[in-house]
Write an enzyme that holds these catalytic residues in place. Structure first.
Site, PDB file in Angstrom:
ATOM      1  N   SER A 101      60.113  71.551  50.260  1.00 40.30           N
ATOM      2  CA  SER A 101      60.510  72.624  49.344  1.00 40.30           C
ATOM      3  C   SER A 101      61.324  73.649  50.129  1.00 40.30           C
ATOM      4  O   SER A 101      61.423  73.572  51.356  1.00 40.30           O
ATOM      5  CB  SER A 101      59.278  73.281  48.721  1.00 40.30           C
ATOM      6  N   ARG A 102      61.873  74.587  49.420  1.00 40.13           N
ATOM      7  CA  ARG A 102      62.556  75.695  50.090  1.00 40.13           C
ATOM      8  C   ARG A 102      61.523  76.757  50.454  1.00 40.13           C
ATOM      9  O   ARG A 102      60.369  76.673  50.050  1.00 40.13           O
ATOM     10  CB  ARG A 102      63.655  76.260  49.192  1.00 40.13           C
ATOM     11  N   ASP A 163      50.682  82.816  47.486  1.00 45.40           N
ATOM     12  CA  ASP A 163      50.482  81.523  48.149  1.00 45.40           C
ATOM     13  C   ASP A 163      48.980  81.252  48.228  1.00 45.40           C
ATOM     14  O   ASP A 163      48.400  81.265  49.309  1.00 45.40           O
ATOM     15  CB  ASP A 163      51.107  81.549  49.545  1.00 45.40           C
ATOM     16  N   SER A 171      49.978  71.599  45.657  1.00 43.90           N
ATOM     17  CA  SER A 171      51.433  71.518  45.804  1.00 43.90           C
ATOM     18  C   SER A 171      51.806  70.496  46.874  1.00 43.90           C
ATOM     19  O   SER A 171      52.631  69.596  46.648  1.00 43.90           O
ATOM     20  CB  SER A 171      51.982  72.900  46.177  1.00 43.90           C
TER      21      SER A 171
END
Length: 409
Positions: A101-102, A163, A171
């Protein structure tokens, strides 16, 4: 969930289905994510969420018994070990289709940094062809529609800087399983300013990863590493890409902490191979790197993904942050350094960030440069300068003041 109630598998399936189909506004997704951050999830809820996210998109099947991957939970700026582990493991011949992911809360993610060198927006058919040919890739998971609900939630998490641990586990594992991985190494850095601050927290997270991994039939190993300071010298895409290439090119000035950590992680991944004896992985990884085979493999992956046509360069605005007194660098605040690099414009401006000129244990004289800020735009430059004037993120003292780090490999 806001009221503290427990959700079951059907609830998660419905919610993730609605997120994937864009039935929720970003405000509603924010409420969902904040609720999990506040009330947390039990281990069964994490499993339910992972399953729901996994079933929301495409799944890759490589038709091989050993498909490896490695992932760090984040929180340590400059920690670009994946860009070294992938070419080392692929050069050995193991399949390692790395989708990333970024950045969520850091100045750069693996995809942001790899994009300095190559195209990372690959369709599934392109990804298949590259991995079949080169045994590995370093791609952004967003365009491949692997666990698409995760990408939509990350787009909300990023500005809110959320987060939560349960959502993070779901995730990571949903993305890895969707990418077809069946052997996974998880890196949990622990340190006073890392995402995970205490060993008991790391052990709890390890058990959560292992529980969900077992239920979903993935061979998963967790290593706990030193998260006391940033890894490498660069924080920000261009600077981190430079660090990676210096290590691959075996340059004398390459950051040794990045090299050593990458070799240890690559060694553990190589030991998934039944032909590699336990304890031999590090030596094999070092041989692949020292011989130039890792660089050759990285160049081949870049070529196959498409060499980046834009020439990203360091930001033209620079500011040196100097030591107010003489002493030894006893601590570097990961969170503050990440904030400074982000305020300077990273990762949106790839040339923005921070170059660390002194690391933990280094002696400095009064007025000596600790690090340099790079920015593309004046507003960002001033934001970063003002932030480091309030707190430059460095602690100076005596050699004996450096706290002992726990590292496990």
């Amino acid at each position: 969930k806001i009221a503290g109630e427990r959700l079951d598998q059907n609830d998660f399936n419905a919610i993730i289905g609605d997120i994937t189909d864009s039935r929720y506004s970003k405000t509603e997704i924010s409420a969902f994510l904040v609720a999990f951050g506040q009330t947390n999830m039990d281990r069964d809820e994490v499993l339910f969420l992972t399953r729901a996210m996994l079933s929301s998109g495409e799944k890759l099947d490589w038709h091989e018994t050993l498909v490896a991957d490695k992932h760090c939970i984040g929180g340590i700026p400059g920690n670009r070990t994946s860009m070294l582990v992938v070419p080392i493991v692929a050069a050995h011949g193991m399949l390692i289709p790395k989708t990333s992911s970024r950045a969520i809360t850091s100045p750069a993610g693996t995809s942001d940094t790899m994009e300095v060198l190559a195209n990372v927006k690959l369709q599934i058919s392109e990804l298949h062809n590259i991995v079949r040919k080169e045994r590995g890739c370093l791609a952004w998971g967003g365009t491949a529609r692997l666990s698409p609900a995760d990408d939509m939630m990350i787009s909300v998490e990023r500005p809110l800087r959320i987060d939560s641990q349960g959502q993070m586990v779901a995730s990571i594992l949903s993305k890895k399983l969707a990418a077809g991985s069946n052997h996974l190494l998880i890196d949990i850095p622990v340190g006073p300013t890392a995402k995970v601050r205490h060993m008991r927290q790391a052990q709890h997270l390890r058990k959560l990863f292992e529980f969900v991994g077992d239920q979903l039939n993935i061979h998963l190993e967790v290593v706990i590493t030193d998260g006391s300071q940033p890894v490498g010298r660069g924080l920000g895409p261009v600077l981190e890409a430079r660090d990676v290439m210096q290590v691959l090119q075996n340059e004398p000035l390459a950051p040794d902490d990045l090299r050593q950590k990458a070799l240890r992680l690559a060694g553990r991944v190589l030991e998934f191979d039944p032909d590699v004896r336990g304890g031999q992985g590090y030596a094999i990884a070092r041989d692949i790197l020292d011989s130039g085979r890792a660089l050759q493999k990285m160049n081949a992956i870049i070529e196959e993904q498409g060499v980046q046509q834009k020439n990203y360069i360091l930001g033209k605005l620079t500011h040196d942050v100097c030591a107010a007194s003489a002493g030894v660098v006893t601590a570097i605040d990961n969170l503050q350094m990440a904030r400074i690099a982000s305020f300077a414009g990273a990762p949106m401006d790839k040339g923005a960030g921070v170059e660390l000129l002194k690391k933990q244990g280094d002696r400095v004289n009064k007025g000596e440069v600790l690090y340099r800020i790079y920015a593309e735009f004046l507003a960002d430059f001033n934001f970063a300068r003002n932030l480091c004037r309030r707190d430059n993120g460095y602690s100076l003292g005596k050699l004996e003041d450096i706290p002992k780090a726990f590292v496990e490999f």
